[in-house]
Write an enzyme that holds these catalytic residues in place. Sequence first.
Site, PDB file in Angstrom:
ATOM      1  N   SER A 187      86.063   6.099  21.117  1.00 56.22           N
ATOM      2  CA  SER A 187      85.531   5.931  22.482  1.00 56.22           C
ATOM      3  C   SER A 187      84.860   7.176  23.242  1.00 56.22           C
ATOM      4  O   SER A 187      83.671   7.380  22.733  1.00 56.22           O
ATOM      5  CB  SER A 187      86.757   5.533  23.348  1.00 56.22           C
ATOM      6  OG  SER A 187      86.445   4.716  24.485  1.00 56.22           O
TER       7      SER A 187
ATOM      8  N   LYS B 289      84.920   2.706  18.621  1.00 54.94           N
ATOM      9  CA  LYS B 289      84.991   1.919  19.735  1.00 54.94           C
ATOM     10  C   LYS B 289      83.703   2.077  20.510  1.00 54.94           C
ATOM     11  O   LYS B 289      83.387   3.260  21.131  1.00 54.94           O
ATOM     12  CB  LYS B 289      86.252   2.445  20.376  1.00 54.94           C
ATOM     13  CG  LYS B 289      86.411   1.077  21.827  1.00 54.94           C
ATOM     14  CD  LYS B 289      87.510   1.850  22.471  1.00 54.94           C
ATOM     15  CE  LYS B 289      87.901   1.229  23.771  1.00 54.94           C
ATOM     16  NZ  LYS B 289      86.914   1.429  24.598  1.00 54.94           N
TER      17      LYS B 289
ATOM     18  N   GLN C 151      85.151  -0.037  29.528  1.00 57.46           N
ATOM     19  CA  GLN C 151      86.151  -0.630  30.254  1.00 57.46           C
ATOM     20  C   GLN C 151      85.812  -0.461  31.753  1.00 57.46           C
ATOM     21  O   GLN C 151      85.760   0.827  31.713  1.00 57.46           O
ATOM     22  CB  GLN C 151      87.422  -0.562  29.766  1.00 57.46           C
ATOM     23  CG  GLN C 151      87.801  -1.554  28.534  1.00 57.46           C
ATOM     24  CD  GLN C 151      87.092  -0.982  27.277  1.00 57.46           C
ATOM     25  OE1 GLN C 151      87.037   0.343  26.989  1.00 57.46           O
ATOM     26  NE2 GLN C 151      86.352  -1.744  26.440  1.00 57.46           N
TER      27      GLN C 151
END
Length: 477
Positions: free
Chosen positions: A301, A326, A330
């Site tokens: 991420s 990833k 979010q």
Amino acid sequence: MRMSRIFLLAAVAAAAGGLVYFIMNGKAVSEEPVSGQKPIDEAYDLIRERAVHRVGPDELVEGALRGMADVLGDPYSTYLTEEEAAEHEESLSDERVGIGAEITESRGRFIIVAPVRNSPAEKAGILPYDEIVRVDGERVEGRTMKELLRLIRGKEGTDVGLTLFRPDEGRHVEVSVKRAAIPQKTVESRLIERDGHTIGYVGVSMFGEKTAEEWEAHTKKLIEGGADAFIIDVRGNPGGYLKSVGQVAGSLLRPGTVFAYMEDADGVKEPLETEAPGDEEYAGKMRKIKTVLLQDKGSASASEVLSGALKDNGRTFVVGTVSFGKGTVQETMPLSNGGEMKLSTRKWLTPSGSWIHGKGIAPDLESEQGPLYGIPSMPVDGRYRPGEYGEDVGYAQRVLAALGYDVPRADGYYDEMTKKAVEKFRDDLDLEPNRAMDREFFRALRGKIAEHQADEGNDEQLQLAIGYMKHALKTGN
């Protein structure tokens, strides 16, 4: 009302059942519709009126919210209760209230890995490998790690009583620990001297609220110490706040450089550009310093954003393995019941426009770690003899094989070859002659793992990064 927060963190959300995807406000049975969808209202009333398992309206609403997020089929989108939202925010904050000890779960037991230096746990005399048996008189057997942590945590300044089993002494001990705010450090650094070169090592464990501040303080100190290059280590870094990784990237790239793109559901891309640190002298030195970045499959991420930003802009050389992969962002948005909806709202792309989701970022130079370096020091115990079987035996077989002993199996069956390896290991370490895997054996095994992993020379990826950097500094490339 809390503002939404944007972050990138690799964590698999637990799937929970609900009704169907909808929004409810939690009214009493048949008082008035709880949603704008008739089947939902009917299901809500039927459950409240006729289900043999009684569930309150709040629980029904929360279950439905979880189901609504679950139907997306996205492991990173989930509903968080008010308590879970607070815990999630705390996990990325610069401090949390607790006792200051790393705890692991092993075979249903909760074991202290190590107390944090100068923490309440250390001051109370808690030792590595102590097993937590009770918290304030409540047994922890059968509980989850999350439940255990909720018992241990509390208000700053209050006391928590722990009953611990100390295996080395074969007895239980009672300790009282005063909870305190434990600083969460996300950056560590040191200087590495090799062949006339001074290389600064900077490890970033995650991108929290204060990571950029920590990064600047550590890198300034390294430069003052004479560092002429940096090794940036994001191995095992699960991500964190996008703002923090942007600030770190901004210290290494020129102002206005695109370090990532955000892409919404309609495919519209928004470039994210770097901003220079406020200290111009520091910024000038940082933009000139050579870097190598270490990553592995646990780099996910936000740490992949940094890797992609530096790699695509020709600012670093990446050593290690392919990263996690990833590529979504979010955002947490508050709900009226105090909970939060965490949703994947955008994709992120590298500066070259690549979406690394499910693929990861490939290193420039691939390097796997040695087998022993990646084996955790598990708090295993017990006594096993030839002919017996157990998970702890399998663990010991893997460690012995990684140490170079002839153990061809790792299925947990204590066979003849395992017996010979155990005897040789005991002899090599001057332990009491014995064929058994006992407490003394497991303690020595843990010691060998700790000794191996504490030796920087056994970190094959780091050594490769140092070798590359020495070559780059020597040749000026």
